[in-house]
Design an enzyme around this catalytic site. Structure first.
Site, PDB file in Angstrom:
ATOM      1  N   GLY A 147       0.820  -1.215   0.000  1.00 10.96           N
ATOM      2  CA  GLY A 147       0.000   0.000   0.000  1.00 10.96           C
ATOM      3  C   GLY A 147       0.850   1.260   0.000  1.00 10.96           C
ATOM      4  O   GLY A 147       2.086   1.219  -0.003  1.00 10.96           O
TER       5      GLY A 147
ATOM      6  N   VAL B  14       1.315   3.918   2.263  1.00 14.24           N
ATOM      7  CA  VAL B  14       2.182   4.248   3.403  1.00 14.24           C
ATOM      8  C   VAL B  14       3.204   3.131   3.630  1.00 14.24           C
ATOM      9  O   VAL B  14       4.368   3.386   3.955  1.00 14.24           O
ATOM     10  CB  VAL B  14       1.322   4.508   4.668  1.00 14.24           C
ATOM     11  CG1 VAL B  14       2.195   4.782   5.874  1.00 14.24           C
ATOM     12  CG2 VAL B  14       0.359   5.673   4.433  1.00 14.24           C
TER      13      VAL B  14
ATOM     14  N   ASP C  66      -2.303 -12.495   4.963  1.00 13.37           N
ATOM     15  CA  ASP C  66      -3.644 -11.942   5.182  1.00 13.37           C
ATOM     16  C   ASP C  66      -3.825 -11.827   6.693  1.00 13.37           C
ATOM     17  O   ASP C  66      -3.879 -12.832   7.403  1.00 13.37           O
ATOM     18  CB  ASP C  66      -4.686 -12.893   4.563  1.00 13.37           C
ATOM     19  CG  ASP C  66      -6.107 -12.409   4.801  1.00 13.37           C
ATOM     20  OD1 ASP C  66      -6.301 -11.458   5.593  1.00 13.37           O
ATOM     21  OD2 ASP C  66      -7.023 -12.987   4.194  1.00 13.37           O
ATOM     22  N   ILE C  67      -3.912 -10.606   7.199  1.00  6.32           N
ATOM     23  CA  ILE C  67      -3.904 -10.415   8.658  1.00  6.32           C
ATOM     24  C   ILE C  67      -5.172 -10.926   9.336  1.00  6.32           C
ATOM     25  O   ILE C  67      -5.213 -11.012  10.561  1.00  6.32           O
ATOM     26  CB  ILE C  67      -3.624  -8.947   9.060  1.00  6.32           C
ATOM     27  CG1 ILE C  67      -4.714  -8.000   8.532  1.00  6.32           C
ATOM     28  CG2 ILE C  67      -2.250  -8.516   8.601  1.00  6.32           C
ATOM     29  CD1 ILE C  67      -4.607  -6.583   9.116  1.00  6.32           C
TER      30      ILE C  67
ATOM     31  N   THR D 295      -6.451   7.083  12.133  1.00  2.82           N
ATOM     32  CA  THR D 295      -7.001   8.110  11.259  1.00  2.82           C
ATOM     33  C   THR D 295      -7.749   9.225  11.991  1.00  2.82           C
ATOM     34  O   THR D 295      -8.307   8.993  13.078  1.00  2.82           O
ATOM     35  CB  THR D 295      -7.978   7.416  10.276  1.00  2.82           C
ATOM     36  OG1 THR D 295      -8.717   8.404   9.561  1.00  2.82           O
ATOM     37  CG2 THR D 295      -8.983   6.525  10.995  1.00  2.82           C
TER      38      THR D 295
ATOM     39  N   TYR E 259     -15.732   2.832   8.594  1.00  2.00           N
ATOM     40  CA  TYR E 259     -14.261   2.920   8.632  1.00  2.00           C
ATOM     41  C   TYR E 259     -13.802   3.497   9.973  1.00  2.00           C
ATOM     42  O   TYR E 259     -12.960   2.912  10.657  1.00  2.00           O
ATOM     43  CB  TYR E 259     -13.805   3.808   7.468  1.00  2.00           C
ATOM     44  CG  TYR E 259     -12.337   4.169   7.448  1.00  2.00           C
ATOM     45  CD1 TYR E 259     -11.364   3.263   7.041  1.00  2.00           C
ATOM     46  CD2 TYR E 259     -11.916   5.460   7.801  1.00  2.00           C
ATOM     47  CE1 TYR E 259     -10.016   3.622   7.006  1.00  2.00           C
ATOM     48  CE2 TYR E 259     -10.581   5.826   7.754  1.00  2.00           C
ATOM     49  CZ  TYR E 259      -9.634   4.901   7.354  1.00  2.00           C
ATOM     50  OH  TYR E 259      -8.309   5.269   7.315  1.00  2.00           O
TER      51      TYR E 259
ATOM     52  N   LYS F 276     -11.710   1.558  12.766  1.00  2.00           N
ATOM     53  CA  LYS F 276     -10.347   2.019  13.095  1.00  2.00           C
ATOM     54  C   LYS F 276     -10.244   2.324  14.587  1.00  2.00           C
ATOM     55  O   LYS F 276      -9.222   2.030  15.214  1.00  2.00           O
ATOM     56  CB  LYS F 276      -9.976   3.252  12.257  1.00  2.00           C
ATOM     57  CG  LYS F 276      -9.788   2.991  10.770  1.00  2.00           C
ATOM     58  CD  LYS F 276      -8.639   2.049  10.443  1.00  2.00           C
ATOM     59  CE  LYS F 276      -7.282   2.649  10.702  1.00  2.00           C
ATOM     60  NZ  LYS F 276      -6.183   1.709  10.327  1.00  2.00           N
TER      61      LYS F 276
ATOM     62  N   TRP G 239      -5.493  12.706   5.561  1.00  2.00           N
ATOM     63  CA  TRP G 239      -5.356  13.235   4.191  1.00  2.00           C
ATOM     64  C   TRP G 239      -3.905  13.146   3.718  1.00  2.00           C
ATOM     65  O   TRP G 239      -3.229  14.166   3.492  1.00  2.00           O
ATOM     66  CB  TRP G 239      -5.842  14.686   4.116  1.00  2.00           C
ATOM     67  CG  TRP G 239      -7.333  14.833   4.186  1.00  2.00           C
ATOM     68  CD1 TRP G 239      -8.263  13.879   4.478  1.00  2.00           C
ATOM     69  CD2 TRP G 239      -8.073  16.049   3.940  1.00  2.00           C
ATOM     70  NE1 TRP G 239      -9.528  14.420   4.434  1.00  2.00           N
ATOM     71  CE2 TRP G 239      -9.440  15.740   4.110  1.00  2.00           C
ATOM     72  CE3 TRP G 239      -7.720  17.357   3.614  1.00  2.00           C
ATOM     73  CZ2 TRP G 239     -10.447  16.709   3.956  1.00  2.00           C
ATOM     74  CZ3 TRP G 239      -8.722  18.308   3.464  1.00  2.00           C
ATOM     75  CH2 TRP G 239     -10.063  17.976   3.624  1.00  2.00           C
TER      76      TRP G 239
HETATM   77  N1  LIG Z   1      -4.024   7.416   2.896  1.00  2.00           N
HETATM   78  C1  LIG Z   1      -4.585   8.266   3.741  1.00  2.00           C
HETATM   79  O1  LIG Z   1      -4.981   9.391   3.341  1.00  2.00           O
HETATM   80  C2  LIG Z   1      -4.755   7.914   5.188  1.00  2.00           C
HETATM   81  C3  LIG Z   1      -5.371   8.866   6.033  1.00  2.00           C
HETATM   82  C4  LIG Z   1      -5.529   8.540   7.388  1.00  2.00           C
HETATM   83  C5  LIG Z   1      -5.077   7.336   7.880  1.00  2.00           C
HETATM   84  N2  LIG Z   1      -4.490   6.431   7.036  1.00  2.00           N
HETATM   85  C6  LIG Z   1      -4.076   5.154   7.602  1.00  2.00           C
HETATM   86  O2  LIG Z   1      -2.799   4.801   7.114  1.00  2.00           O
HETATM   87  C7  LIG Z   1      -2.708   3.370   6.979  1.00  2.00           C
HETATM   88  C8  LIG Z   1      -2.198   3.012   5.598  1.00  2.00           C
HETATM   89  O3  LIG Z   1      -3.110   3.535   4.627  1.00  2.00           O
HETATM   90  P1  LIG Z   1      -2.759   3.530   3.063  1.00  2.00           P
HETATM   91  O4  LIG Z   1      -3.279   4.787   2.495  1.00  2.00           O
HETATM   92  O5  LIG Z   1      -1.343   3.148   2.855  1.00  2.00           O
HETATM   93  O6  LIG Z   1      -3.704   2.333   2.566  1.00  2.00           O
HETATM   94  P2  LIG Z   1      -3.612   1.519   1.174  1.00  2.00           P
HETATM   95  O7  LIG Z   1      -2.790   2.255   0.183  1.00  2.00           O
HETATM   96  O8  LIG Z   1      -5.028   1.209   0.832  1.00  2.00           O
HETATM   97  O9  LIG Z   1      -2.849   0.204   1.580  1.00  2.00           O
HETATM   98  C9  LIG Z   1      -3.442  -0.741   2.409  1.00  2.00           C
HETATM   99  C10 LIG Z   1      -2.826  -2.077   2.125  1.00  2.00           C
HETATM  100  O10 LIG Z   1      -3.444  -3.035   3.006  1.00  2.00           O
HETATM  101  C11 LIG Z   1      -3.603  -4.229   2.273  1.00  2.00           C
HETATM  102  N3  LIG Z   1      -4.610  -5.089   2.889  1.00  2.00           N
HETATM  103  C12 LIG Z   1      -5.956  -4.990   2.829  1.00  2.00           C
HETATM  104  N4  LIG Z   1      -6.537  -6.014   3.488  1.00  2.00           N
HETATM  105  C13 LIG Z   1      -5.513  -6.775   3.987  1.00  2.00           C
HETATM  106  C14 LIG Z   1      -5.457  -7.972   4.727  1.00  2.00           C
HETATM  107  N5  LIG Z   1      -6.582  -8.619   5.107  1.00  2.00           N
HETATM  108  N6  LIG Z   1      -4.248  -8.480   5.067  1.00  2.00           N
HETATM  109  C15 LIG Z   1      -3.117  -7.848   4.671  1.00  2.00           C
HETATM  110  N7  LIG Z   1      -3.095  -6.721   3.939  1.00  2.00           N
HETATM  111  C16 LIG Z   1      -4.294  -6.186   3.600  1.00  2.00           C
HETATM  112  C17 LIG Z   1      -3.996  -3.767   0.893  1.00  2.00           C
HETATM  113  O11 LIG Z   1      -3.758  -4.798  -0.046  1.00  2.00           O
HETATM  114  P3  LIG Z   1      -4.789  -5.004  -1.278  1.00  2.00           P
HETATM  115  O12 LIG Z   1      -4.911  -3.677  -1.942  1.00  2.00           O
HETATM  116  O13 LIG Z   1      -4.126  -6.067  -2.077  1.00  2.00           O
HETATM  117  O14 LIG Z   1      -6.074  -5.453  -0.640  1.00  2.00           O
HETATM  118  C18 LIG Z   1      -3.068  -2.572   0.689  1.00  2.00           C
HETATM  119  O15 LIG Z   1      -1.849  -2.946   0.117  1.00  2.00           O
HETATM  120  C19 LIG Z   1      -4.082   2.831   7.332  1.00  2.00           C
HETATM  121  O16 LIG Z   1      -4.106   2.397   8.657  1.00  2.00           O
HETATM  122  C20 LIG Z   1      -5.004   4.024   7.188  1.00  2.00           C
HETATM  123  O17 LIG Z   1      -6.136   3.927   8.047  1.00  2.00           O
HETATM  124  C21 LIG Z   1      -4.316   6.695   5.702  1.00  2.00           C
END
Ligand SMILES: NC(=O)c1ccc[n+]([C@@H]2O[C@H](COP(=O)([O-])OP(=O)(O)OC[C@H]3O[C@@H](n4cnc5c(N)ncnc54)[C@H](OP(=O)(O)O)[C@@H]3O)[C@@H](O)[C@H]2O)c1
Length: 289
Positions: free
Chosen positions: A10, A12, A35-36, A99, A125, A129, A150
């Site tokens: 993903g 981050v 898969d967690i 988040t 969500y 979370k 964001w």
């Molecule tokens: N991006 C933002 O703006 C934002 C804002 C606030 C907080 N956050 C927090 O930051 C963290 C990372 O977010 P991100 O933006 O990097 O998310 P992301 O790009 O959607 O990445 C999430 C990753 O988790 C994987 N995943 C989903 N289900 C899973 C499972 N059951 N087992 C293992 N892996 C799994 C996904 O794989 P697949 O795609 O293959 O399913 C994806 O690679 C999260 O906790 C999110 O709540 C992000």
């Protein structure tokens, strides 16, 4: 140090890998590696590998959670708890991302959410979370919870990267004027998370760039950095209201955050989001990567 990064495919997760790989032994675990939601697999891999630190970047996203609440619970709550439990069993530290959507966004304008505010999420969500944070705290005594908001940069199809790409290519976008939050450059998020890890002060942190913006403010600032005229701005950025957008999940209206815990341990607030955005645009060009 051996560090397992979960959700490594993903946005981050990839940035953590980039930052940590030079100085540490990094074990990237993508969704297909682990898969967690499968507790046996979590234990098997973590007990075999025995990392000193596990970073959980795996998540089910905002609108996907609303469409599938049961999967949202499995990934964002049970999955997080599975990892935190395995970390505790081998005495590893655990860093969990969360988040601004744990808050309802109804507080008075001009103020910032801190750890003193009680979270009352308004969508699936946010609820999952928040429950994930609580589960992690119960099972892992050595956990850092980092709430961010964001997140912008290269590698995510969200409003922020689309806005930067489209404006740079002189394509029109719609930008919401009546939702505000803290914006966070992904590089600043990860760099600050690593600073926090060094302190070994287990707590909940708000890691965001200083200031706040609406989606519209973000787009305007980017357009100014692309040196667009007022006429071009008006043509390319259409201001819209939240109600005009059909999201699956409700969005909290006003969730800027401040980190009182970082301040307590001597970490200054991160730079303003505009300065970070300028660097992001400079470093990544048109973000067509
Ligand atoms: N991006 C933002 O703006 C934002 C804002 C606030 C907080 N956050 C927090 O930051 C963290 C990372 O977010 P991100 O933006 O990097 O998310 P992301 O790009 O959607 O990445 C999430 C990753 O988790 C994987 N995943 C989903 N289900 C899973 C499972 N059951 N087992 C293992 N892996 C799994 C996904 O794989 P697949 O795609 O293959 O399913 C994806 O690679 C999260 O906790 C999110 O709540 C992000």
């Amino acid at each position: 140090m051996k560090i397992a990064i979960v959700g490594a495919g993903g946005f981050v997760g990839k940035e953590f890998i980039r930052h940590l790989s030079n100085n540490h032994y990094v074990l990237p675990l993508t969704h297909s590696d682990l898969d967690i939601t499968n507790v046996q697999e979590v234990r098997r891999i973590i007990f075999n590998q025995r990392p000193a630190l596990i970073i959980n970047c795996a998540v089910l996203g905002v609108d996907a959670c609303e469409l599938n609440p049961s999967l949202a619970w499995s990934v964002n709550v049970s999955g997080a708890e599975n990892l935190a439990g395995a970390a505790a069993a081998i005495d590893a530290e655990f860093l969990h991302l969360s988040t601004n959507y744990v808050f309802d966004g109804n507080r008075e304008r001009g103020s910032f959410y801190t750890l003193a505010d009680t979270p009352t999420p308004i969508n699936v969500y946010g609820r999952t979370k928040l429950a994930g944070e609580q589960a992690v705290r119960v099972v892992s005594p050595k956990c850092f919870i980092i709430r961010t908001s964001w997140v912008f940069g290269v590698g995510k199809e969200n409003f922020f990267s689309t806005a930067l790409r489209s404006l740079n290519a002189a394509k029109k976008i719609c930008a919401i004027t009546d939702v505000w939050a803290s914006a966070t450059y992904v590089r600043d998020l990860v760099a600050r998370a690593i600073e926090i890890l060094f302190h070994h002060h287990y707590s909940t942190y708000h890691v965001v760039n200083n200031g706040l913006c609406s989606y519209y403010d973000f787009a305007l600032e980017a357009a100014c950095m692309f040196k667009m005229s007022n006429e071009e701005l008006e043509q390319l950025i259409e201001p819209v209201k939240l109600f005009e957008f059909r999201h699956n999940a409700a969005r909290p209206r006003y969730t800027p955050m401040r980190c009182t815990v970082s301040e307590e341990i001597g970490l200054a607030p991160l730079r303003d989001w505009r300065t970070a955005l300028a660097e992001c645009i400079h470093d990544n060009g048109c973000l067509n990567q």
